[in-house]
Design a protein around this motif. Structure first.
Motif, PDB file in Angstrom:
ATOM      1  N   GLN A  59      -5.221  15.130 -10.999  1.00 31.67           N
ATOM      2  CA  GLN A  59      -5.717  14.224 -10.406  1.00 31.67           C
ATOM      3  C   GLN A  59      -6.614  15.342 -10.362  1.00 31.67           C
ATOM      4  O   GLN A  59      -6.410  16.532 -10.295  1.00 31.67           O
ATOM      5  CB  GLN A  59      -5.837  13.981  -9.287  1.00 31.67           C
ATOM      6  N   ILE A  60      -7.499  15.481 -10.660  1.00 38.60           N
ATOM      7  CA  ILE A  60      -9.012  16.747 -10.240  1.00 38.60           C
ATOM      8  C   ILE A  60     -10.460  15.730  -9.628  1.00 38.60           C
ATOM      9  O   ILE A  60     -10.737  14.754  -9.581  1.00 38.60           O
ATOM     10  CB  ILE A  60      -9.245  17.231 -11.735  1.00 38.60           C
ATOM     11  N   GLN A  61     -10.846  16.612  -8.289  1.00 36.07           N
ATOM     12  CA  GLN A  61     -11.284  16.336  -7.447  1.00 36.07           C
ATOM     13  C   GLN A  61     -12.054  17.351  -7.602  1.00 36.07           C
ATOM     14  O   GLN A  61     -12.509  18.515  -7.712  1.00 36.07           O
ATOM     15  CB  GLN A  61     -11.064  16.770  -6.192  1.00 36.07           C
ATOM     16  N   ILE A  62     -13.640  16.926  -8.373  1.00 35.55           N
ATOM     17  CA  ILE A  62     -14.965  17.461  -8.276  1.00 35.55           C
ATOM     18  C   ILE A  62     -15.830  17.546  -7.930  1.00 35.55           C
ATOM     19  O   ILE A  62     -16.165  16.447  -7.262  1.00 35.55           O
ATOM     20  CB  ILE A  62     -15.486  17.029  -9.949  1.00 35.55           C
ATOM     21  N   THR A  63     -16.509  18.411  -6.997  1.00 36.40           N
ATOM     22  CA  THR A  63     -18.110  17.942  -6.320  1.00 36.40           C
ATOM     23  C   THR A  63     -18.555  19.240  -6.710  1.00 36.40           C
ATOM     24  O   THR A  63     -18.217  20.139  -7.533  1.00 36.40           O
ATOM     25  CB  THR A  63     -17.728  18.830  -4.889  1.00 36.40           C
ATOM     26  N   GLY A  64     -19.909  18.288  -6.698  1.00 33.88           N
ATOM     27  CA  GLY A  64     -21.088  19.346  -7.832  1.00 33.88           C
ATOM     28  C   GLY A  64     -22.418  18.866  -7.769  1.00 33.88           C
ATOM     29  O   GLY A  64     -22.630  17.840  -6.433  1.00 33.88           O
ATOM     30  N   VAL A  65     -23.184  19.226  -8.450  1.00 38.04           N
ATOM     31  CA  VAL A  65     -24.190  18.899  -8.589  1.00 38.04           C
ATOM     32  C   VAL A  65     -25.150  18.504  -9.814  1.00 38.04           C
ATOM     33  O   VAL A  65     -24.555  19.096 -10.589  1.00 38.04           O
ATOM     34  CB  VAL A  65     -26.049  20.043  -7.789  1.00 38.04           C
ATOM     35  N   LEU A  66     -25.375  17.405  -9.986  1.00 38.67           N
ATOM     36  CA  LEU A  66     -26.395  16.980 -11.199  1.00 38.67           C
ATOM     37  C   LEU A  66     -27.862  16.780 -11.020  1.00 38.67           C
ATOM     38  O   LEU A  66     -28.451  16.224  -9.904  1.00 38.67           O
ATOM     39  CB  LEU A  66     -25.530  15.678 -11.712  1.00 38.67           C
ATOM     40  N   THR A  67     -29.160  17.707 -11.729  1.00 40.21           N
ATOM     41  CA  THR A  67     -30.116  17.516 -11.045  1.00 40.21           C
ATOM     42  C   THR A  67     -31.057  16.657 -13.302  1.00 40.21           C
ATOM     43  O   THR A  67     -30.175  16.803 -13.832  1.00 40.21           O
ATOM     44  CB  THR A  67     -30.393  18.237 -11.604  1.00 40.21           C
TER      45      THR A  67
END
Length: 113
Positions: A50-58
């Motif tokens: 399992q991969i947990q990804i936190t980020g930003v999309l613009t």
């Protein structure tokens, strides 16, 4: 902290910034009770990573509505995707996707998946 020297993407959607990538590796065991009351574990089965990804999309000067909808549809339709981040993970599925709008991110969102 994720590697920022290369683009990070899910299929053809480039993520503006990934702040964290967390990997969870797990296994399940089958437990069987014995006559003396103890438990014997005799089989171990690996679970998917399992991969947990936190980020930003613009977007490029505009709100990235199409990319957000595509990611959401990947999740809703159980679409098999390829995640290319710090590591390459083909054959993935998005099992949750949440996004937040704030003044910190112009023309975009912060997300967790």
């Amino acid at each position: 902290m994720a590697d920022t020297s290369k683009p990070v993407k899910i299929n053809n959607i480039y993520l503006t910034c990934t702040e964290d990538e967390t990997y969870t590796y797990s296994s399940n065991t089958s437990d069987n009770p014995l006559e003396d009351g103890s438990i014997a574990s005799d089989n171990i089965q690996s679970q998917p990573t399992q991969i947990q990804i936190t980020g930003v999309l613009t977007g490029n000067g505009e709100y990235p509505q199409d990319d957000i909808e595509t990611l959401r549809n990947y999740m809703l339709k159980s679409t098999v995707v390829t995640y290319c981040g710090t590591k390459l993970f083909p054959n993935c599925a998005i099992i949750n996707f949440s996004n937040k709008h704030s003044a910190d991110v112009a023309y975009g969102i912060s997300f967790d998946m």
